[in-house]
Design a protein around this motif. Structure first.
Motif, short mmCIF file in Angstrom:
data_model
loop_
_atom_site.label_atom_id
_atom_site.label_comp_id
_atom_site.label_asym_id
_atom_site.label_seq_id
_atom_site.Cartn_x
_atom_site.Cartn_y
_atom_site.Cartn_z
N ASP A 1 -42.54 -45.10 28.25
CA ASP A 1 -43.39 -46.02 29.01
C ASP A 1 -44.85 -45.59 28.97
O ASP A 1 -45.60 -45.71 29.95
N GLY A 2 -45.25 -45.04 27.82
CA GLY A 2 -46.64 -44.65 27.64
C GLY A 2 -47.04 -43.36 28.32
O GLY A 2 -48.21 -42.96 28.27
N VAL A 3 -46.08 -42.68 28.97
CA VAL A 3 -46.36 -41.43 29.66
C VAL A 3 -45.86 -40.26 28.80
O VAL A 3 -44.71 -40.25 28.35
N ALA A 4 -46.73 -39.28 28.60
CA ALA A 4 -46.39 -38.13 27.75
C ALA A 4 -45.85 -36.97 28.58
O ALA A 4 -46.42 -36.63 29.62
N THR A 5 -44.75 -36.39 28.12
CA THR A 5 -44.21 -35.16 28.72
C THR A 5 -43.93 -34.19 27.57
O THR A 5 -43.71 -34.61 26.42
N TRP A 6 -43.89 -32.88 27.91
CA TRP A 6 -43.85 -31.87 26.86
C TRP A 6 -42.65 -30.93 26.99
O TRP A 6 -42.17 -30.67 28.08
N HIS A 7 -42.20 -30.45 25.84
CA HIS A 7 -41.21 -29.38 25.78
C HIS A 7 -41.69 -28.42 24.70
O HIS A 7 -41.99 -28.83 23.58
N GLU A 8 -41.74 -27.12 25.02
CA GLU A 8 -42.22 -26.14 24.06
C GLU A 8 -41.15 -25.07 23.80
O GLU A 8 -40.50 -24.61 24.74
N MET A 9 -40.97 -24.73 22.53
CA MET A 9 -40.01 -23.72 22.13
C MET A 9 -40.75 -22.59 21.41
O MET A 9 -41.52 -22.84 20.48
N SER A 10 -40.52 -21.38 21.84
CA SER A 10 -41.19 -20.22 21.25
C SER A 10 -40.68 -19.96 19.84
O SER A 10 -39.60 -20.44 19.45
N ALA A 11 -41.45 -19.21 19.10
CA ALA A 11 -41.05 -18.87 17.73
C ALA A 11 -39.73 -18.10 17.74
O ALA A 11 -39.53 -17.20 18.55
N ALA A 12 -38.82 -18.50 16.86
CA ALA A 12 -37.52 -17.85 16.76
C ALA A 12 -37.59 -16.72 15.75
O ALA A 12 -38.43 -16.71 14.85
N GLY A 13 -36.69 -15.77 15.88
CA GLY A 13 -36.62 -14.68 14.92
C GLY A 13 -35.94 -15.11 13.62
O GLY A 13 -35.45 -16.24 13.51
N GLU A 14 -35.90 -14.22 12.68
CA GLU A 14 -35.27 -14.50 11.38
C GLU A 14 -33.77 -14.70 11.57
O GLU A 14 -33.09 -13.90 12.21
N MET A 15 -33.23 -15.79 11.02
CA MET A 15 -31.78 -16.02 11.08
C MET A 15 -31.10 -15.15 10.03
O MET A 15 -31.54 -15.11 8.88
N PRO A 16 -30.01 -14.49 10.38
CA PRO A 16 -29.24 -13.76 9.36
C PRO A 16 -28.65 -14.76 8.37
O PRO A 16 -28.40 -15.92 8.70
N LEU A 17 -28.44 -14.30 7.16
CA LEU A 17 -27.89 -15.20 6.13
C LEU A 17 -26.42 -15.52 6.37
O LEU A 17 -25.95 -16.60 5.98
N GLU A 18 -25.71 -14.62 7.01
CA GLU A 18 -24.28 -14.84 7.27
C GLU A 18 -24.04 -15.12 8.75
O GLU A 18 -24.75 -14.62 9.62
N GLY A 19 -23.02 -15.98 9.01
CA GLY A 19 -22.65 -16.28 10.39
C GLY A 19 -23.41 -17.44 11.00
O GLY A 19 -23.36 -17.64 12.22
N ARG A 20 -24.08 -18.25 10.20
CA ARG A 20 -24.84 -19.39 10.71
C ARG A 20 -23.92 -20.57 11.02
O ARG A 20 -22.97 -20.83 10.29
N VAL A 21 -24.25 -21.30 12.07
CA VAL A 21 -23.56 -22.55 12.38
C VAL A 21 -24.14 -23.65 11.49
O VAL A 21 -25.35 -23.70 11.25
#
Length: 235
Positions: A102-122
């Motif tokens: 409805d023309g109103v702005a709201t925000w969500h912020e996510m911090s920088a994530a660490g390196e994902m391991p190559l194994e065990g990912r979803v």
């Protein structure tokens, strides 16, 4: 600093309104410690998805340090979707999401994530999938940054042939005998190659199958029978 960050948010909101009903995408960069918002082009053909133009990313990177990736949710809350969460984790960068309802702005912020391991990912298609693993392996193991490509879920059953159409653009050429770190393409449940894996010494695959965790696995008969191509990187 607070005033400058508020200016970034205001500029991002204006960009989101201008791009409505499409998702807007941009970057917050810092030059000499001063942040500013840089609007970027969205290459996606879908209204509710974004693909940041690589030329815009490179240009912003030349101007300063990238602080955050910003995109909008037109007519929705800023709460991240599953795809947002997965893409944020894969990017290892801070993300800001501006929701426009409805023309109103709201925000969500996510911090920088660490390196994902190559194994065990979803597995989350298009964000954390077999090609994401290939890209991350090449970046972590070889310092090579491969191109990314938008991929719609189930593209292999919708007339797509993304691996064969794009492997040369990503810097690969076909080979007959794999060497450590080469890519193996397989047609698994599909008439076209829809799965990519890394071939490692010892006849082992590092890969991420649909619906499974990423892992190392013996390159056995079932995978050999479905293999269509070996690719080696030439840049």
């Amino acid at each position: 600093m607070t005033e400058l960050l508020n200016k970034c948010r205001a500029d991002a909101e204006a960009h989101a309104l201008a791009e409505h009903p499409r998702e807007a995408v941009g970057l917050v960069i810092a030059s000499r410690g001063k942040p500013r918002y840089v609007p970027c082009r969205n290459q996606s053909e879908e209204l509710d998805h974004f693909i940041l133009h690589p030329e815009d990313y490179a240009a912003a990177e030349d101007e300063g340090d990238i602080v955050a990736v910003v995109h909008s949710h037109p007519d929705a809350s800023p709460e991240p979707s599953l795809h947002d969460i997965a893409s944020h984790a894969a990017s290892r960068m801070a993300w800001w999401i501006v929701g426009l309802r409805d023309g109103v702005a709201t925000w969500h912020e996510m911090s920088a994530a660490g390196e994902m391991p190559l194994e065990g990912r979803v597995f989350v298609h298009g964000a954390i999938d077999c090609y994401t693993l290939i890209r991350d392996y090449y970046r972590q193991a070889r310092g090579i940054h491969l191109l990314d490509f938008y991929r719609q879920d189930d593209w292999w059953h919708k007339g797509g042939n993304l691996y064969l159409e794009n492997f040369e653009k990503a810097g690969f050429v076909a080979t007959y005998t794999p060497r450590n770190g080469d890519v193996v393409l397989m047609a698994i449940g599909s008439p076209t190659p829809c799965h990519g894996a890394i071939w490692l010494d010892g006849d082992v695959l590092l890969h991420h199958l649909y619906g499974r965790l990423s892992c190392r696995e013996v390159y056995g008969a079932a995978y050999r029978e479905r293999t269509t191509h070996f690719l080696t990187y030439r840049g």
